[in-house]
Enzyme design. Structure first.
Site, PDB file in Angstrom:
ATOM      1  CG  ASN A   9      -1.680   1.254   1.414  1.00  0.00           C
ATOM      2  OD1 ASN A   9      -1.753   2.082   0.497  1.00  0.00           O
ATOM      3  ND2 ASN A   9      -2.272   1.438   2.587  1.00  0.00           N
ATOM      4  CD1 TRP A  10       3.549   1.096  -2.827  1.00  0.00           C
ATOM      5  CD2 TRP A  10       3.528   2.275  -4.735  1.00  0.00           C
ATOM      6  NE1 TRP A  10       4.291   0.414  -3.747  1.00  0.00           N
ATOM      7  CE2 TRP A  10       4.297   1.105  -4.933  1.00  0.00           C
ATOM      8  CE3 TRP A  10       3.370   3.170  -5.797  1.00  0.00           C
ATOM      9  CZ2 TRP A  10       4.911   0.824  -6.146  1.00  0.00           C
ATOM     10  CZ3 TRP A  10       3.979   2.877  -7.002  1.00  0.00           C
ATOM     11  CH2 TRP A  10       4.742   1.712  -7.174  1.00  0.00           C
ATOM     12  CE  LYS A  11       0.078   3.313   4.708  1.00  0.00           C
ATOM     13  NZ  LYS A  11       0.188   3.374   6.142  1.00  0.00           N
ATOM     14  CG  HIS A  95      -5.600   1.951   5.240  1.00  0.00           C
ATOM     15  ND1 HIS A  95      -5.116   2.936   6.073  1.00  0.00           N
ATOM     16  CD2 HIS A  95      -4.615   1.038   5.104  1.00  0.00           C
ATOM     17  CE1 HIS A  95      -3.877   2.618   6.407  1.00  0.00           C
ATOM     18  NE2 HIS A  95      -3.547   1.478   5.835  1.00  0.00           N
ATOM     19  CD  GLU A  97      -2.654   5.616   6.665  1.00  0.00           C
ATOM     20  OE1 GLU A  97      -2.682   5.643   5.427  1.00  0.00           O
ATOM     21  OE2 GLU A  97      -1.727   5.093   7.319  1.00  0.00           O
ATOM     22  CD  GLU A 167      -3.134  -2.475   7.313  1.00  0.00           C
ATOM     23  OE1 GLU A 167      -2.063  -2.759   6.762  1.00  0.00           O
ATOM     24  OE2 GLU A 167      -3.734  -1.399   7.102  1.00  0.00           O
ATOM     25  N   GLY A 173       2.848   2.458  10.686  1.00  0.00           N
ATOM     26  CA  GLY A 173       3.794   3.558  10.518  1.00  0.00           C
ATOM     27  C   GLY A 173       4.525   3.949  11.783  1.00  0.00           C
ATOM     28  CB  SER A 213       5.561  -1.672  12.014  1.00  0.00           C
ATOM     29  OG  SER A 213       5.213  -0.317  12.265  1.00  0.00           O
ATOM     30  N   GLY A 234       3.122  -1.075   4.211  1.00  0.00           N
ATOM     31  CA  GLY A 234       3.166   0.338   3.838  1.00  0.00           C
ATOM     32  C   GLY A 234       4.578   0.758   3.475  1.00  0.00           C
ATOM     33  N   GLY A 235       5.271   1.387   4.413  1.00  0.00           N
ATOM     34  CA  GLY A 235       6.586   1.971   4.169  1.00  0.00           C
ATOM     35  C   GLY A 235       7.578   1.046   3.470  1.00  0.00           C
TER      36      GLY A 235
HETATM   37  P1  13P Z   1       3.372   0.511   7.541  1.00  0.00           P
HETATM   38  O1  13P Z   1       3.842  -0.810   6.962  1.00  0.00           O
HETATM   39  O2  13P Z   1       4.108   1.683   7.012  1.00  0.00           O
HETATM   40  O3  13P Z   1       3.283   0.438   9.041  1.00  0.00           O
HETATM   41  O4  13P Z   1       1.850   0.697   7.017  1.00  0.00           O
HETATM   42  C1  13P Z   1       0.964  -0.357   7.113  1.00  0.00           C
HETATM   43  C2  13P Z   1      -0.266  -0.032   6.360  1.00  0.00           C
HETATM   44  O5  13P Z   1      -0.991   0.893   6.683  1.00  0.00           O
HETATM   45  C3  13P Z   1      -0.571  -0.849   5.179  1.00  0.00           C
HETATM   46  O6  13P Z   1      -1.865  -0.624   4.719  1.00  0.00           O
END
Ligand code: 13P
Length: 255
Positions: A9-11, A95, A97, A167, A173, A213, A234-235
């Protein structure tokens, strides 16, 4: 057997140029990852370019959100049909967010899930509690509410296709991943809820991921747990080498 997933997930990261460079690098190196389903979820603007680059490869495209209506006067929104047209197979829905920053409700997420299936897109339905909810002992009730409303309109034909991502909000994050045991407990709880609604065979076929994470150095601890069918990253999904290494660690469990 449930085919494991490594989903990125690149956000709100990467321009079209950056996304295309990522995709080319990924394809240069991804030959040996056949047993893991690789899903890349870039921002909307990169979907057409990546769809061309990934055409004929095993990498599947996903979007990060969509509206529940198929079209209409919804300024700034994107529909399931539009995502399908540019080559998406999946769409991340609910998600944390979206839920916490943009105040999406579980009812809205449920409508989106239904519309996604109606347009031949597979939802990756995200659920998870905040740190306050966990500390108050409300993890299960929060996850129950999010899941029950999220799958309210899902019929038994589609139930087996859905992908669920657990999640925990406090792990996203922050560099503070859940322990594999904690993730496994909540995932078992989700699978039981799914069994209550759709029966045991369906609940044993549905894929449930962990996200929060996930990095190259901790992913194996999650995916080696039988109940965890992969990760939503994510990251660490923003760099092709790291994303591929996460997929490689996942594959290691199954080979
Ligand atoms: P991180 O891997 O950066 O913690 O993000 C997880 C995420 O929100 C994937 O959808």
């Amino acid at each position: 057997m449930r085919v494991p997933i490594t989903a990125g997930n690149w956000k709100m990261y990467k321009t079209v140029g950056e996304a295309s460079a990522f995709a080319e690098a990924l394809l240069n190196d991804s030959a040996s990852l056949a047993e893991v389903e690789l899903i890349v979820c870039p921002p909307f603007t990169s979907l057409p370019a990546l769809s061309k680059i990934f055409e004929g490869t095993p990498v599947v495209l996903g979007a990060q959100n969509m509206h529940w209506e198929t079209e209409g006067a919804y300024t700034g929104e994107i529909s399931a049909r539009m995502l399908k047209e540019v080559g998406c197979g999946y769409v991340i829905l609910g998600h944390s967010e979206r839920r916490h920053i943009f105040r999406e409700t579980s009812e809205e997420v449920g409508k989106k899930v239904e519309t996604a299936f109606g347009n031949d897109l597979i939802p990756i339905l995200c659920v998870g509690e905040t740190i306050e909810e966990r500390e108050q002992g409300n993890t299960e009730s929060v996850v129950h509410e999010q899941l029950a409303k999220g799958i309210e309109g899902v019929d038994s034909n589609n139930a087996v296709k859905l992908v669920i991502a657990y999640e925990p909000v406090w792990a996203i994050g922050t560099g503070k991943a859940a322990t594999p045991n904690d993730a496994s407990d909540v995932i078992a709880f989700i699978r039981n809820l799914y069994a209550d609604r759709f029966g045991k065979p369906v609940s044993e076929s549905v894929r449930i991921l962990y996200g929060g994470s996930v990095k190259t150095n901790n992913v194996y601890e999650f995916v080696k747990d039988e109940s965890i069918d992969g990760t939503l990253v994510g990251g660490a999904s923003l760099d092709p080498a790291s994303f591929l290494q996460i997929a490689g660690e996942t594959r290691r469990v199954y080979s």
